[in-house]
Write a protein that holds these residues in place. Sequence first.
Motif, PDB file in Angstrom:
ATOM      1  N   TYR A  99      56.420  42.721  53.465  1.00 48.30           N
ATOM      2  CA  TYR A  99      54.965  42.519  53.371  1.00 48.30           C
ATOM      3  C   TYR A  99      54.621  41.838  52.059  1.00 48.30           C
ATOM      4  CZ  TYR A  99      50.018  43.833  52.861  1.00 48.30           C
ATOM      5  OH  TYR A  99      48.664  43.816  52.660  1.00 48.30           O
ATOM      6  N   LEU A 105      51.325  47.943  59.263  1.00 47.31           N
ATOM      7  CA  LEU A 105      52.199  48.624  58.297  1.00 47.31           C
ATOM      8  C   LEU A 105      51.937  50.129  58.236  1.00 47.31           C
ATOM      9  CD1 LEU A 105      52.224  46.248  55.229  1.00 47.31           C
ATOM     10  CD2 LEU A 105      54.223  47.069  56.429  1.00 47.31           C
ATOM     11  N   GLY A 106      50.914  50.556  58.927  1.00 46.74           N
ATOM     12  CA  GLY A 106      50.541  51.976  58.863  1.00 46.74           C
ATOM     13  C   GLY A 106      49.755  52.313  57.621  1.00 46.74           C
ATOM     14  N   GLN A 107      49.222  51.304  56.961  1.00 46.73           N
ATOM     15  CA  GLN A 107      48.408  51.559  55.760  1.00 46.73           C
ATOM     16  C   GLN A 107      46.949  51.806  56.124  1.00 46.73           C
ATOM     17  OE1 GLN A 107      49.074  48.411  52.922  1.00 46.73           O
ATOM     18  NE2 GLN A 107      51.037  49.251  52.309  1.00 46.73           N
ATOM     19  N   LEU A 108      46.638  51.655  57.389  1.00 44.79           N
ATOM     20  CA  LEU A 108      45.295  51.990  57.887  1.00 44.79           C
ATOM     21  C   LEU A 108      45.451  52.736  59.202  1.00 44.79           C
ATOM     22  CD1 LEU A 108      43.119  48.756  57.476  1.00 44.79           C
ATOM     23  CD2 LEU A 108      42.808  50.915  56.299  1.00 44.79           C
ATOM     24  N   VAL A 109      44.490  53.553  59.489  1.00 47.32           N
ATOM     25  CA  VAL A 109      44.509  54.295  60.750  1.00 47.32           C
ATOM     26  C   VAL A 109      43.476  53.652  61.679  1.00 47.32           C
ATOM     27  CG1 VAL A 109      44.206  56.566  61.801  1.00 47.32           C
ATOM     28  CG2 VAL A 109      45.072  56.375  59.467  1.00 47.32           C
ATOM     29  N   ARG A 134      59.366  49.966  58.183  1.00 48.92           N
ATOM     30  CA  ARG A 134      59.237  49.347  56.859  1.00 48.92           C
ATOM     31  C   ARG A 134      60.589  48.885  56.316  1.00 48.92           C
ATOM     32  NH1 ARG A 134      55.001  53.541  53.984  1.00 48.92           N
ATOM     33  NH2 ARG A 134      53.126  52.890  55.096  1.00 48.92           N
ATOM     34  N   ARG A 135      61.681  49.295  56.984  1.00 51.39           N
ATOM     35  CA  ARG A 135      63.002  48.796  56.571  1.00 51.39           C
ATOM     36  C   ARG A 135      63.200  47.353  56.996  1.00 51.39           C
ATOM     37  NH1 ARG A 135      65.936  52.660  54.694  1.00 51.39           N
ATOM     38  NH2 ARG A 135      65.170  54.734  55.116  1.00 51.39           N
ATOM     39  N   ARG A 143      57.057  54.731  61.203  1.00 52.94           N
ATOM     40  CA  ARG A 143      56.499  53.956  60.084  1.00 52.94           C
ATOM     41  C   ARG A 143      57.566  53.749  58.995  1.00 52.94           C
ATOM     42  NH1 ARG A 143      51.855  56.666  59.149  1.00 52.94           N
ATOM     43  NH2 ARG A 143      52.728  58.074  57.596  1.00 52.94           N
ATOM     44  N   LEU A 144      58.263  54.822  58.668  1.00 47.47           N
ATOM     45  CA  LEU A 144      59.310  54.696  57.657  1.00 47.47           C
ATOM     46  C   LEU A 144      60.413  53.759  58.139  1.00 47.47           C
ATOM     47  CD1 LEU A 144      59.737  58.314  56.260  1.00 47.47           C
ATOM     48  CD2 LEU A 144      58.426  56.439  55.329  1.00 47.47           C
ATOM     49  N   LYS A 178      47.456  45.565  57.700  1.00 44.77           N
ATOM     50  CA  LYS A 178      47.563  46.928  57.164  1.00 44.77           C
ATOM     51  C   LYS A 178      47.731  47.949  58.287  1.00 44.77           C
ATOM     52  CE  LYS A 178      45.731  46.083  52.670  1.00 44.77           C
ATOM     53  NZ  LYS A 178      44.598  45.993  51.771  1.00 44.77           N
ATOM     54  N   ARG A 219      54.955  58.912  61.807  1.00 46.44           N
ATOM     55  CA  ARG A 219      55.554  58.955  60.470  1.00 46.44           C
ATOM     56  C   ARG A 219      56.978  58.388  60.450  1.00 46.44           C
ATOM     57  NH1 ARG A 219      59.039  62.093  58.025  1.00 46.44           N
ATOM     58  NH2 ARG A 219      58.932  62.427  55.791  1.00 46.44           N
ATOM     59  N   PRO A 242      51.327  41.097  50.110  1.00 41.82           N
ATOM     60  CA  PRO A 242      49.873  41.302  50.107  1.00 41.82           C
ATOM     61  C   PRO A 242      49.138  40.095  49.545  1.00 41.82           C
ATOM     62  CG  PRO A 242      51.020  43.022  48.860  1.00 41.82           C
ATOM     63  CD  PRO A 242      51.991  41.941  49.110  1.00 41.82           C
TER      64      PRO A 242
END
Lengths: 305, 322
Positions: B85, B53-57, B80-81, B76-77, B50, B73, B87
């Motif tokens: 992922y 993926l930048g889903q956590l700091v 993700r291309r 991150r975008l 996570k 930012r 889960p």
Amino acid sequence: MATTNTELYRRFGGQLRVRFFRFAPLTLSGIRATSKKKIPLVLLFTPPLIGTVIFSFMVYARYAPEVIVGEMGANQEIAAAVAERVAEQVPDVKRQIVGFTRVLRVFAILAIAWFGSGLFAEDRQCGAHQLYFARPITRLDYFFGKFFTAAFYGAGTVLVPGLVICLVAVLSSPNWSFLTGEWDVILKTALYSMFWIGIVTLVVLCASSLVKRRAFALIAVFAFFMFPSFLATALVGITKDVRFFALSTLINSRRIGYWLFDIASSGPRSMLSYDLSLAFLETGTVAVLCLVIMAIQIRRMEVVP
Amino acid sequence: MTDSAPVIALQQLAKHYGQVRALDGLSMELAPGPTGLLGPNGAGKTTLLKLLLGQLVPDAGTARIAGRNPQDRDDRLNLRRFVGYMPENDCLLPRHNGVETVITLGQLSGMNYHDAMKRAHEVLDYVGLDEARYRQMEEYSSGMKQRLKLAQALVHDPDILLLDEPTSGLDPKGRRHMLELVHDLGYQQGKSILLCSHLLRDVEKTCSTVVVLHKGKVLHTGAINVLTHDNETWMRVEVASPAERFVRRMEELDMAFEREAADRFRIQLEDGAEYGDELFDLALTCRTAITRLAPIRSSLEEVFLATLEADERARKEEGAPS
């Protein structure tokens, strides 16, 4: 080699584009998914449809005598007398549109709440946000994707019927008099519908972002609109202070509508003559609160705790 | 990104949940290719994915995936291309069927509708989700859900795949199929895979490199065959019958061995001994012949457990809270 049906992995030869409206696929898929069940669509959209037909006829009836008498070449005095007689029977078009929009506000609440209350709640329940936020979309894209999904249904119940009535008025008025003389009504109808759709959508999505079950969000939305209205009416009844009406978003929207369409408060409507700034203050506060809550909740959805 | 550049680079990466240290100053670099992230439950594997993926700091440190910072930012975008992922837990798009799910997620990755639809059917074929792709996902079995999750991770043909427990909840057949797919993606399709699992066999079957994570720290990292080689001091030897003279000679030399069958032995070599040479000499003196000689590899499981035990011992000696 994997033993799948085709046993073949194909590379993607196309291009991944950076769209300006990144939320558009989310909105379209949301509309597609929420409209799968046809019965709610029929139940929620049939009354506005019937209302549109009836009000269209009434608008047409308002202008028709003038046009018919004019076409028959009768003298202008007769035409004016007929038109005057009709005007006594049928309210003017602006009032009709305002009245129609007022009725449709309730259907907008029903439609937006029904189709929008699951948008965040079900995503959280199903873990869909984990898939969305592994894609190149921002939290704002996600919000817009959901907002426009819910607003689409609101537009179908209040904005489109309002504009259809305006169109009928334009087409049936003699010499395009509605378009040339009362064009602002079209603009105000669109503006007022969008204002109401926006407020209701924000409230519905906010409720949806706070719970994991759609049913809870539905209950919260109806409680939000109904309870303050009952409370405000009761307080006004007890204290005779009409400012208490400003507690209710539903009543405030009516107050703003009368102001926007410049309809004088008289008779029972004089109860809505309280300070306009109170109405704006309440709706503005609701909108800002909803946005803040959603910003926090969507951040939590992206950054999974 | 060049072939030699690390796909994932972590520097002093730390993430705490209250008092619990999910990641405790993690530093490592992972080369392209399939890598297994191995660790018991609560080791910090999912947290690491996570963060990537930048889903956590993170609380401290930096993580870079394909040279991009997930905390930025734009990066991150962008990342993700080309990152797919999958889960661990159940993730469904409500009121969507399988095809609609993959199409929607493909479009969100930047595909147009027609590309997304074509691609969705291709990847659903690949993962073996047949007519079920048109069913509502509420009707899916665990195996179907896992396949669908893999399909959505592949729809935009990413170079990097982050797979979180892909065999979780699968029956043996489904598990084998999933591992075959992951193996195919890693070795035939050239994807860089970071496979999180607490199942050693999953990692052993699909990855060439392994990172052993425990309590937020890297305990071991390296190629699986090197890792399992470390304890490789035992040989399995088969000799031509009769083997009695061979046994007696080993006893005379005080060699450590175990007799597995009449003519088959497990023999421990001394540190630094040349593979086999001594044994061939020994067999010659006993007038017999070695018919088979093979090193006995420690399984990854043995290495893993030994590593964990060593870590626990070290923690106790240091008096650190476990």
